[in-house]
Design an enzyme around this catalytic site. Structure first.
Site, PDB file in Angstrom:
ATOM      1  N   ASP A 103     -50.097  43.229  28.951  1.00  0.00           N
ATOM      2  CA  ASP A 103     -49.173  43.074  27.797  1.00  0.00           C
ATOM      3  C   ASP A 103     -47.862  42.329  28.576  1.00  0.00           C
ATOM      4  OD1 ASP A 103     -50.489  44.800  25.973  1.00  0.00           O
ATOM      5  OD2 ASP A 103     -49.302  46.326  26.628  1.00  0.00           O
TER       6      ASP A 103
HETATM    7  N1  URA Z   1     -52.580  49.149  28.216  1.00  0.00           N
HETATM    8  C1  URA Z   1     -51.613  49.016  27.511  1.00  0.00           C
HETATM    9  O1  URA Z   1     -51.030  49.607  26.825  1.00  0.00           O
HETATM   10  N2  URA Z   1     -50.923  47.883  28.102  1.00  0.00           N
HETATM   11  C2  URA Z   1     -51.618  47.077  29.089  1.00  0.00           C
HETATM   12  O2  URA Z   1     -51.077  45.973  29.306  1.00  0.00           O
HETATM   13  C3  URA Z   1     -52.923  47.383  29.779  1.00  0.00           C
HETATM   14  C4  URA Z   1     -53.266  48.576  29.227  1.00  0.00           C
END
Ligand code: URA
Length: 235
Positions: A103
């Site tokens: 993310d």
């Molecule tokens: N889980 C999440 O919530 N975000 C990420 O970037 C990776 C794993």
């Protein structure tokens, strides 16, 4: 070929930076430390190592490990003109892209390559390579919460598989949890904590399989070493 040129062709760093690495005694040719600038090597015969790990000239495939900072998207381009992780990777004529995603607000270990077969293998849902995250959560996390996360939680139409979960510390204000999962649903870690009523305030991926961020600072990347590429291919 001059040693610093060879190292630069392997993607280690610029030639000048490679000279600094040579002078610091981290480079060996055929197991002998070389500190002399201007040393010549035979690229067909000589084995060059940096920090005791073999390096190689970039071939058709390139492989990087990146310590992604928060505030970058893991796509090659972004319609919203946000910064992309590709800005942190050395320029290449190859069409490189990240393996999987993190993310915008997640930091940590990201692999970047142009090896489609390896990407397909590592991102296939049936592939069970563990990904380890350091999770900072608002408020207290109880041992019951940890037990639920370990067993599997419903994150909305999907029940997560067994996970390794360790409570590092917890108080009324904030908790830290280390968690290893073998799946990669969208925003999975944040949704796992939401399912137990907790909000994630910081998320960092600290390992993928046995690859870690060791030696890298945020925003830095390096080419994978031969042994690391071999490890991923043989998984
Ligand atoms: N889980 C999440 O919530 N975000 C990420 O970037 C990776 C794993």
């Amino acid at each position: 070929m001059r040693l610093n040129k060879f190292m630069a062709s392997c993607g280690i760093a610029s030639r000048r930076k490679c000279d600094e690495i040579i002078e610091s005694g981290r480079v060996k040719i055929n197991a002998k430390t070389v500190k002399k600038l201007g040393t010549q090597i035979d690229i067909k015969k000589d084995l060059v190592t940096v920090d005791d790990r073999a390096i190689r000239i970039k071939g058709d495939f390139e492989y990087y490990i990146l310590y992604k900072p928060v505030g970058y998207v893991t796509t090659v381009s972004d319609p919203q003109h946000r910064k992309t992780v590709m800005e942190l990777i050395p320029e290449s004529r190859k069409r490189l892209y990240p393996i999987g995603r993190l993310d915008y607000n997640t930091s940590g270990l990201l692999l970047v390559t142009n090896d489609g077969d390896l990407t397909q293998k590592l991102t296939h849902p049936s592939f069970e390579l563990g990904k380890t995250y350091l999770v900072t959560v608002k408020g207290e996390v109880s041992l019951l919460d940890i037990a639920k996360l370990k067993k599997g939680v419903d994150i909305g139409g999907f029940v997560t598989s067994k996970a390794q979960v360790n409570l590092i510390r917890s108080n009324k204000k904030e908790s830290k949890v280390k968690l290893t999962i073998h799946e990669g649903k969208n925003r999975q870690v944040r949704r796992m904590f939401l399912s137990i009523g907790k909000k994630v305030t910081a998320l960092e991926r600290i390992a993928v399989g046995k690859l870690t961020l060791s030696g890298l600072s945020e925003g830095e990347c390096r080419p994978l070493f031969e042994n690391e590429i071999k490890y991923l291919k043989e998984l």
